[in-house]
Design an enzyme around this catalytic site. Structure first.
Site, PDB file in Angstrom:
ATOM      1  N   HIS A 252       0.806  -1.215   0.000  1.00  0.00           N
ATOM      2  CA  HIS A 252       0.000   0.000   0.000  1.00  0.00           C
ATOM      3  C   HIS A 252       0.845   1.275   0.000  1.00  0.00           C
ATOM      4  CE1 HIS A 252      -4.263  -1.467   0.946  1.00  0.00           C
ATOM      5  NE2 HIS A 252      -3.567  -2.503   0.532  1.00  0.00           N
TER       6      HIS A 252
ATOM      7  N   SER B   3      -0.175  -1.264  -6.156  1.00  0.00           N
ATOM      8  CA  SER B   3       0.031  -2.482  -6.934  1.00  0.00           C
ATOM      9  C   SER B   3       0.681  -2.168  -8.273  1.00  0.00           C
ATOM     10  CB  SER B   3      -1.308  -3.180  -7.186  1.00  0.00           C
ATOM     11  OG  SER B   3      -1.930  -3.559  -5.975  1.00  0.00           O
TER      12      SER B   3
ATOM     13  N   LYS C 221     -14.615  -8.297  -8.065  1.00  0.00           N
ATOM     14  CA  LYS C 221     -13.766  -9.149  -8.898  1.00  0.00           C
ATOM     15  C   LYS C 221     -13.095 -10.238  -8.062  1.00  0.00           C
ATOM     16  CE  LYS C 221     -10.701  -8.615 -12.865  1.00  0.00           C
ATOM     17  NZ  LYS C 221     -10.035  -7.651 -13.752  1.00  0.00           N
ATOM     18  N   ASP C 222     -12.607  -9.848  -6.879  1.00  0.00           N
ATOM     19  CA  ASP C 222     -11.992 -10.828  -5.981  1.00  0.00           C
ATOM     20  C   ASP C 222     -13.024 -11.834  -5.482  1.00  0.00           C
ATOM     21  OD1 ASP C 222      -9.590  -9.611  -6.330  1.00  0.00           O
ATOM     22  OD2 ASP C 222      -9.426  -8.784  -4.309  1.00  0.00           O
TER      23      ASP C 222
ATOM     24  N   GLU D 287       5.823 -33.978  -0.907  1.00  0.00           N
ATOM     25  CA  GLU D 287       4.588 -33.475  -1.507  1.00  0.00           C
ATOM     26  C   GLU D 287       4.904 -32.831  -2.852  1.00  0.00           C
ATOM     27  OE1 GLU D 287       1.920 -34.683  -0.393  1.00  0.00           O
ATOM     28  OE2 GLU D 287       0.938 -33.228   0.921  1.00  0.00           O
TER      29      GLU D 287
END
Length: 408
Positions: A213, A217, A241-242, A285
């Site tokens: 922040h 971004s 959107k998220d 894994e």
């Protein structure tokens, strides 16, 4: 004058003493975000939500788990059979580890493609790599807790790698084991650390968000915001959107939980740990397989350990290895194709890690290992010297308008 409601009065009272509502308004609602972000920018929020789900399910599992070599395997089986919805909580947690790594790997590859590690976001990237390392440690220790065959032998093989370190290697192994072999002290150590580290991850995530922040971004074009039209408020545009991305992500996660809960697991881990019976093929894994392939690519144990750790640690210096002033691969014609070669190299290493270290898989793994480091130490520093980037758009808004068909 209209009388203030009791709820509003309470909010004002709290806000005056602890300005959390103002903080949320500033950073979750009014926060200005580039208007051209695509769905690859969902991965950060998906990773954060997955972390919360993993911690909550982990707390409930810890209430019924017994960290003792004589009872651990049976306590996990009891969770599956005797605890109300214990099977659901465990399958969410077990598959959640894989879902977590999927979104984080996509997050990392997105950052590499769009140059999200470049100035002024170097520290943001470094904090992300720290989170990745802490995730790997947490996941490895969690894989040991069911105390099945693969859990026990995986712990034995991986921890024994530290013995290759000169002078202090044996001491590190003894400390990790809590004795002369993988036994009850080892299980207790791993349980405590597996429970603790996720809370430390939250603290680093908070720093990661503060760094994000501070300068905002990055975006697919890799250019900075220049006009007010280049950005939009985070809410409601990106919250919606998220939310859509989260819905799709949870559906995929639920598909694994309800229809293929053991898709990412190993059958040998449903056999109680037996120090006297070695599994035919010990594999970690899936999300560790590329690094496992790098480890086995050289005959020297110490060399393999150095390469394996270097494969992760090299991410810390990527901001200084890539000397191109252009962030996004959209405008770097050579880097764009070499990036996809690098992605294929990582996928190839993942396949090699699942195979026996012999024959063609070993040869292919060695070639892929060479290219993995070649990409970081040769491609990134040298490419910028002769690559001619494409022209950058004047602004985010102009490029966005053209994409929407509103440009001239």
């Amino acid at each position: 004058m209209k009388k203030q409601s009791k709820t509003a009065a309470l909010v004002d009272w709290i806000e005056y003493r602890l300005p959390m509502f103002g903080f949320m308004q500033k950073h979750l609602v009014e926060y200005k975000t580039p208007k051209n972000l695509n769905y690859f920018w969902n991965m950060g929020s998906l990773a954060g939500i997955t972390l919360v789900i993993m911690i909550l399910t982990g707390i409930f599992l810890a209430m019924h788990y017994t960290p003792h070599v004589d009872h651990a395997f049976r306590s996990v089986e009891s969770i599956m059979r005797d605890v109300n919805y214990g099977w659901l909580i465990r399958y969410i947690h077990m598959n959640g580890a894989s879902m977590f790594f999927i979104v984080v790997y996509l997050h990392i590859f997105r950052g590499l493609y769009y140059g999200s590690y470049k100035a002024p976001r170097e520290l943001l990237w470094i904090l992300g790599v720290v989170i990745f390392l802490m995730m790997m440690a947490t996941a490895f220790m969690g894989y040991v807790l069911p105390w099945g065959q693969m859990s026990f032998w995986g712990a034995k093989v991986i921890t024994n790698l530290f013995s290759a370190i000169p002078l202090v290697g044996d001491s590190i192994v003894s400390w990790l084991w809590g004795g002369l072999s993988v036994d009850n002290p080892t299980l207790n150590r791993f349980f405590v650390l597996h429970y603790l580290i996720p809370f430390l991850i939250i603290a680093v995530v908070a720093l990661h968000l503060i760094a994000l922040h501070e300068h905002g971004s990055n975006n697919p074009l890799g250019i900075d915001k220049k006009t007010p039209k280049d950005s939009i408020p985070f809410h409601p545009y990106y919250t919606l959107k998220d939310s859509f991305g989260l819905g799709v992500f949870l559906l995929i996660w639920a598909g694994f939980v309800f229809f293929a809960p053991n898709f990412f697991g190993e059958p040998d881990n449903y056999i109680p740990a037996d120090p006297l019976v070695t599994p035919q093929h010990i594999v970690p894994e899936w999300y560790f397989l590329p690094f496992y392939a790098i480890l086995r690519s050289v005959p020297s144990k110490l060399g393999g350990v150095i390469l394996m750790f270097s494969a992760v640690l090299v991410l810390f210096v990527v901001p200084w290895l890539d000397r191109s002033p252009i962030r996004s691969a959209h405008f770097r014609p050579y880097y764009k194709w070499l990036f996809w070669v690098f992605v294929m190299t990582c996928l190839t290493l993942g396949w090699v890690g699942s195979q026996l270290p012999e024959g063609w898989p070993l040869f292919i793994g060695r070639l892929a290992t060479v290219y993995y480091f070649f990409h970081f130490f040769a491609v990134l520093p040298v490419l910028s010297r002769f690559e001619k980037p494409l022209p950058l758009p004047k602004s985010i808004d102009e490029a966005y308008a053209k994409k929407q068909g509103r440009g001239k």
